[in-house]
Motif scaffolding. Sequence first.
Motif, PDB file in Angstrom:
ATOM      1  N   VAL A 193      18.666  41.493  41.748  1.00 52.31           N
ATOM      2  CA  VAL A 193      19.721  40.868  40.955  1.00 52.31           C
ATOM      3  C   VAL A 193      19.133  39.804  40.043  1.00 52.31           C
ATOM      4  N   LYS A 194      19.785  39.627  38.911  1.00 52.43           N
ATOM      5  CA  LYS A 194      19.427  38.534  38.002  1.00 52.43           C
ATOM      6  C   LYS A 194      20.599  37.562  38.023  1.00 52.43           C
ATOM      7  N   PRO A 195      20.404  36.388  38.647  1.00 55.75           N
ATOM      8  CA  PRO A 195      21.505  35.428  38.710  1.00 55.75           C
ATOM      9  C   PRO A 195      22.059  35.113  37.319  1.00 55.75           C
ATOM     10  N   GLY A 196      23.359  34.910  37.253  1.00 56.29           N
ATOM     11  CA  GLY A 196      23.995  34.620  35.973  1.00 56.29           C
ATOM     12  C   GLY A 196      25.220  33.763  36.147  1.00 56.29           C
ATOM     13  N   SER A 213      24.935  32.480  39.795  1.00 52.83           N
ATOM     14  CA  SER A 213      25.256  33.259  40.977  1.00 52.83           C
ATOM     15  C   SER A 213      24.529  34.604  40.966  1.00 52.83           C
ATOM     16  N   PRO A 214      23.965  35.020  42.110  1.00 51.90           N
ATOM     17  CA  PRO A 214      23.333  36.339  42.175  1.00 51.90           C
ATOM     18  C   PRO A 214      24.319  37.484  41.943  1.00 51.90           C
ATOM     19  N   ALA A 215      25.602  37.254  42.174  1.00 51.51           N
ATOM     20  CA  ALA A 215      26.588  38.325  42.029  1.00 51.51           C
ATOM     21  C   ALA A 215      27.244  38.371  40.644  1.00 51.51           C
ATOM     22  N   ALA A 216      27.056  37.335  39.828  1.00 49.14           N
ATOM     23  CA  ALA A 216      27.770  37.256  38.544  1.00 49.14           C
ATOM     24  C   ALA A 216      27.465  38.436  37.627  1.00 49.14           C
ATOM     25  N   ASN A 217      26.204  38.714  37.381  1.00 53.55           N
ATOM     26  CA  ASN A 217      25.847  39.820  36.482  1.00 53.55           C
ATOM     27  C   ASN A 217      26.204  41.168  37.096  1.00 53.55           C
ATOM     28  N   TYR A 218      26.075  41.276  38.411  1.00 53.62           N
ATOM     29  CA  TYR A 218      26.467  42.517  39.079  1.00 53.62           C
ATOM     30  C   TYR A 218      27.960  42.759  38.880  1.00 53.62           C
ATOM     31  N   GLY A 219      28.758  41.722  39.036  1.00 51.58           N
ATOM     32  CA  GLY A 219      30.202  41.849  38.857  1.00 51.58           C
ATOM     33  C   GLY A 219      30.568  42.291  37.453  1.00 51.58           C
ATOM     34  N   LYS A 220      29.883  41.767  36.452  1.00 50.97           N
ATOM     35  CA  LYS A 220      30.143  42.166  35.060  1.00 50.97           C
ATOM     36  C   LYS A 220      29.791  43.640  34.859  1.00 50.97           C
ATOM     37  N   MET A 221      28.631  44.056  35.371  1.00 53.11           N
ATOM     38  CA  MET A 221      28.213  45.453  35.248  1.00 53.11           C
ATOM     39  C   MET A 221      29.227  46.360  35.924  1.00 53.11           C
ATOM     40  N   PHE A 222      29.685  45.979  37.110  1.00 56.01           N
ATOM     41  CA  PHE A 222      30.642  46.797  37.838  1.00 56.01           C
ATOM     42  C   PHE A 222      31.948  46.912  37.047  1.00 56.01           C
ATOM     43  N   GLY A 223      32.373  45.834  36.448  1.00 56.60           N
ATOM     44  CA  GLY A 223      33.589  45.848  35.638  1.00 56.60           C
ATOM     45  C   GLY A 223      33.488  46.821  34.473  1.00 56.60           C
ATOM     46  N   GLN A 238      21.340  51.320  37.038  1.00 59.48           N
ATOM     47  CA  GLN A 238      20.176  51.358  37.925  1.00 59.48           C
ATOM     48  C   GLN A 238      20.623  51.882  39.283  1.00 59.48           C
ATOM     49  N   PRO A 239      19.760  52.607  40.001  1.00 56.02           N
ATOM     50  CA  PRO A 239      20.157  53.115  41.326  1.00 56.02           C
ATOM     51  C   PRO A 239      20.602  52.019  42.288  1.00 56.02           C
ATOM     52  N   TRP A 240      19.995  50.844  42.216  1.00 54.49           N
ATOM     53  CA  TRP A 240      20.367  49.772  43.145  1.00 54.49           C
ATOM     54  C   TRP A 240      21.791  49.287  42.914  1.00 54.49           C
ATOM     55  N   HIS A 241      22.320  49.473  41.713  1.00 49.27           N
ATOM     56  CA  HIS A 241      23.708  49.067  41.452  1.00 49.27           C
ATOM     57  C   HIS A 241      24.670  49.852  42.354  1.00 49.27           C
ATOM     58  N   LYS A 242      24.447  51.152  42.460  1.00 48.18           N
ATOM     59  CA  LYS A 242      25.296  51.966  43.338  1.00 48.18           C
ATOM     60  C   LYS A 242      25.053  51.583  44.799  1.00 48.18           C
ATOM     61  N   ASP A 243      23.809  51.303  45.136  1.00 50.58           N
ATOM     62  CA  ASP A 243      23.491  50.937  46.517  1.00 50.58           C
ATOM     63  C   ASP A 243      24.184  49.640  46.945  1.00 50.58           C
ATOM     64  N   VAL A 244      24.295  48.680  46.041  1.00 56.34           N
ATOM     65  CA  VAL A 244      25.031  47.452  46.370  1.00 56.34           C
ATOM     66  C   VAL A 244      26.488  47.797  46.645  1.00 56.34           C
TER      67      VAL A 244
END
Length: 173
Positions: A109-112, A117-127, A34-40
């Motif tokens: 963000v979707k907390p996970g 945590s709001p950053a948990a799913n983002y961290g997994k996607m980034f990985g 998603q575009p917001w992933h890069k924006d974060v």
Amino acid sequence: NPWKGFTIQGGSTEACRAFTHTEIITLLKAKYPQPWHKDVFICLLLTGARPQELCSLTHADVDLSEKRISISSSKTSAGIRQLPVEHPVLLSVLGKYTREVAKGYIFPVKPGGADKSPAANYGKMFGRIKASLGLPPAAQLYSARKSFISTAIDLNLPAIEIERYVGHEVSRL
């Protein structure tokens, strides 16, 4: 290792690693789900905020007319802070998501994770993205924060100001 030779009270930073310039370019050119992933990721690079702090930003925390964001959720008391926001790219990115009357997180963000945590799913996607690009395990999401701090040190900014900006206790770096 731009952290070599620095110490933090209570521990060593020898294992810490900032992104290389090539890795940053690679990550900025990458395709994100998603575009917001890069924006974060861009906001992490330009603020030095912890991923959890940035993903927890609400609409009430961002005041673009005053060019300021308020970190109201952090792992440390020193992490609760207000940051001036002057960089035009950062202002532009935040402007895409903030709405004065909106409620909730500015990024969708979707907390996970176990702690929701709001950053948990983002961290997994980034990985997953970093692995698909063939980046080494040492290049982690937290490396954006380390890159910000390393750049500030390279620019000879006063350590006390860097510490305050990134939410470290003063005299810790």
